[in-house]
Design a protein around this motif. Structure first.
Motif, PDB file in Angstrom:
ATOM      1  N   THR A  66       0.858  -1.188   0.000  1.00  0.00           N
ATOM      2  CA  THR A  66       0.000   0.000   0.000  1.00  0.00           C
ATOM      3  C   THR A  66       0.897   1.243   0.000  1.00  0.00           C
ATOM      4  OG1 THR A  66      -0.089  -0.283   2.366  1.00  0.00           O
ATOM      5  CG2 THR A  66      -1.986  -1.065   1.101  1.00  0.00           C
ATOM      6  N   GLY A  67       0.300   2.403   0.199  1.00  0.00           N
ATOM      7  CA  GLY A  67       1.072   3.654   0.129  1.00  0.00           C
ATOM      8  C   GLY A  67       0.895   4.264  -1.253  1.00  0.00           C
ATOM      9  N   SER A  68       1.472   5.451  -1.441  1.00  0.00           N
ATOM     10  CA  SER A  68       1.306   6.164  -2.715  1.00  0.00           C
ATOM     11  C   SER A  68       2.248   5.617  -3.785  1.00  0.00           C
ATOM     12  CB  SER A  68       1.627   7.652  -2.545  1.00  0.00           C
ATOM     13  OG  SER A  68       1.126   8.121  -1.339  1.00  0.00           O
ATOM     14  N   PRO A 102       3.372   2.672  -4.949  1.00  0.00           N
ATOM     15  CA  PRO A 102       3.103   1.622  -5.943  1.00  0.00           C
ATOM     16  C   PRO A 102       1.945   1.929  -6.901  1.00  0.00           C
ATOM     17  CG  PRO A 102       2.531   0.850  -3.735  1.00  0.00           C
ATOM     18  CD  PRO A 102       3.008   2.246  -3.591  1.00  0.00           C
ATOM     19  N   LEU A 145       0.537  -7.234   2.348  1.00  0.00           N
ATOM     20  CA  LEU A 145       1.707  -7.240   3.224  1.00  0.00           C
ATOM     21  C   LEU A 145       1.355  -7.039   4.689  1.00  0.00           C
ATOM     22  CD1 LEU A 145       4.515  -4.797   2.001  1.00  0.00           C
ATOM     23  CD2 LEU A 145       4.784  -7.184   2.637  1.00  0.00           C
ATOM     24  N   ASP A 146       0.412  -6.129   4.910  1.00  0.00           N
ATOM     25  CA  ASP A 146       0.201  -5.676   6.286  1.00  0.00           C
ATOM     26  C   ASP A 146      -1.201  -5.093   6.436  1.00  0.00           C
ATOM     27  OD1 ASP A 146       0.709  -3.492   4.655  1.00  0.00           O
ATOM     28  OD2 ASP A 146       2.478  -2.828   5.725  1.00  0.00           O
ATOM     29  N   GLY A 174       9.452   2.848   3.968  1.00  0.00           N
ATOM     30  CA  GLY A 174       9.146   3.993   4.823  1.00  0.00           C
ATOM     31  C   GLY A 174      10.368   4.909   4.902  1.00  0.00           C
ATOM     32  N   PHE A 188       5.215  -3.223   7.609  1.00  0.00           N
ATOM     33  CA  PHE A 188       5.232  -2.357   8.793  1.00  0.00           C
ATOM     34  C   PHE A 188       6.305  -2.851   9.762  1.00  0.00           C
ATOM     35  CE2 PHE A 188       0.757  -0.485   8.296  1.00  0.00           C
ATOM     36  CZ  PHE A 188       1.213   0.815   8.147  1.00  0.00           C
ATOM     37  N   ASN A 213       1.730   8.606   7.774  1.00  0.00           N
ATOM     38  CA  ASN A 213       0.487   8.022   7.261  1.00  0.00           C
ATOM     39  C   ASN A 213      -0.756   8.818   7.629  1.00  0.00           C
ATOM     40  OD1 ASN A 213       2.135   6.134   6.193  1.00  0.00           O
ATOM     41  ND2 ASN A 213       1.266   4.376   7.236  1.00  0.00           N
TER      42      ASN A 213
HETATM   43  C1  GLP Z   1       3.249   2.189   4.830  1.00  0.00           C
HETATM   44  C2  GLP Z   1       3.145   0.777   4.295  1.00  0.00           C
HETATM   45  C3  GLP Z   1       4.392   0.375   3.530  1.00  0.00           C
HETATM   46  C4  GLP Z   1       4.760   1.461   2.537  1.00  0.00           C
HETATM   47  C5  GLP Z   1       5.015   2.756   3.265  1.00  0.00           C
HETATM   48  C6  GLP Z   1       5.478   3.879   2.359  1.00  0.00           C
HETATM   49  O1  GLP Z   1       3.979   2.241   5.987  1.00  0.00           O
HETATM   50  N1  GLP Z   1       2.906  -0.174   5.340  1.00  0.00           N
HETATM   51  O2  GLP Z   1       4.184  -0.874   2.880  1.00  0.00           O
HETATM   52  O3  GLP Z   1       5.897   1.080   1.807  1.00  0.00           O
HETATM   53  O4  GLP Z   1       3.807   3.108   3.903  1.00  0.00           O
HETATM   54  O5  GLP Z   1       4.391   4.518   1.766  1.00  0.00           O
HETATM   55  P1  GLP Z   1       4.510   5.563   0.584  1.00  0.00           P
HETATM   56  O6  GLP Z   1       4.775   4.759  -0.635  1.00  0.00           O
HETATM   57  O7  GLP Z   1       3.171   6.233   0.523  1.00  0.00           O
HETATM   58  O8  GLP Z   1       5.618   6.482   0.919  1.00  0.00           O
END
Ligand code: GLP
Length: 261
Positions: free
Chosen positions: A36-38, A40, A66-67, A134, A141, A165
């Motif tokens: 998750t996250g922005s 991908p 994943l989490d 992160g 996580f 987040n």
């Molecule tokens: C969260 C998710 C991670 C992700 C991270 C970074 O913590 N659990 O899997 O990699 O955010 O997110 P972003 O891609 O939005 O920076």
């Protein structure tokens, strides 16, 4: 570790979506581990485009998570289950049954964690696990000082991660859960191919530590150094602190071996 430096996030998304498409052509019921996250999002958009264009048949693909946050009410739009269904499963036209993830609202959370590891193994293991990172170097996580051999379990988020987040919770830190279930680092390392995508300057330090730093529990993503097939895809900004950037450009830019080209 293969480090592929791409011009921008869109190019990174396209490259990884093509690797997923190639996998699905080879193994139509492949188990894709998603993050998750922005970061991908360009991957999922590019893969869905390929499916719509008939470049790949993803109808038998399976997707796993994943989490997950602990304690969000079922169906909360920011639960990772809802997020993956919305961003990956639906755009690929997959049935909900093709998706598996840990249950963050289970009454017996340790049993749910163990059950998830078992379910992943029974499903034949993850073929390609996409990872973000992160700012503190966490994957999934798995916060700093996670055991590098850890399995799926409950973790407490650092303040930094909760602040990062909060943007998904209307910027309200109070709403960000403190606890999560995450695949452990050992669980993640079981996947056959790990692909970490990082974009933007904010990730440059974490990427440098992951790729060129020592293997360290302080930087959980450095555990990728232990994997026999780990690929790190970074845009120029996220690559900006890599000492070996020129070597990586020369070696992987046009012909990454991981694409099987
Ligand atoms: C969260 C998710 C991670 C992700 C991270 C970074 O913590 N659990 O899997 O990699 O955010 O997110 P972003 O891609 O939005 O920076």
């Amino acid at each position: 570790m293969e480090v592929v430096i791409v011009p921008d996030a869109k190019a990174g998304g396209e490259l990884i979506a093509e690797a997923m498409a190639a996998l699905l052509r080879r193994k139509p019921d492949a188990l894709l581990g998603v993050a998750t996250g922005s970061t991908p999002l360009p991957v999922y958009e590019a893969l869905a485009r390929k499916v719509r264009a008939g470049e790949v048949d993803a109808s038998r693909a399976r997707v796993c998570q994943l989490d997950e946050y602990v304690g969000l009410p079922a169906g909360h739009p920011e639960s990772y289950r809802a997020t993956v269904l919305r961003e990956v499963v639906e755009p690929l036209g997959l049935p909900e049954a093709s998706f598996m993830g840990p249950d963050g609202s289970a009454e017996d959370l340790p049993a749910a964690c163990e059950g998830y590891d078992r379910a992943l193994a029974e499903a034949g293991g993850v073929d390609l696990q996409l990872l973000g990172i992160g700012t503190d170097g966490h994957i999934g996580f798995n916060e700093p000082c996670s055991s590098l051999a850890s399995r799926t379990r409950i973790k407490t988020l650092t303040q930094q991660t909760r602040v990062d987040n909060a943007r998904f919770f209307d910027g309200d830190l109070e709403q960000v859960p403190h606890h999560v279930i995450t695949q452990g680092i050992g669980t993640i390392l079981d996947a056959r191919h790990l692909v970490l995508l990082a974009t933007g300057e904010g990730k440059a330090e974490a990427v440098a530590q992951t790729v060129e730093g020592p293997l360290s529990a302080l930087v959980p993503a450095s555990a990728l150094q232990l994997h026999r097939h780990a690929t790190v895809v970074v845009d120029e900004a996220a690559a900006s602190k890599l000492k070996l950037a020129d070597y990586f450009r020369h070696t992987y830019a046009n012909k990454p071996s991981w694409q099987g080209l």
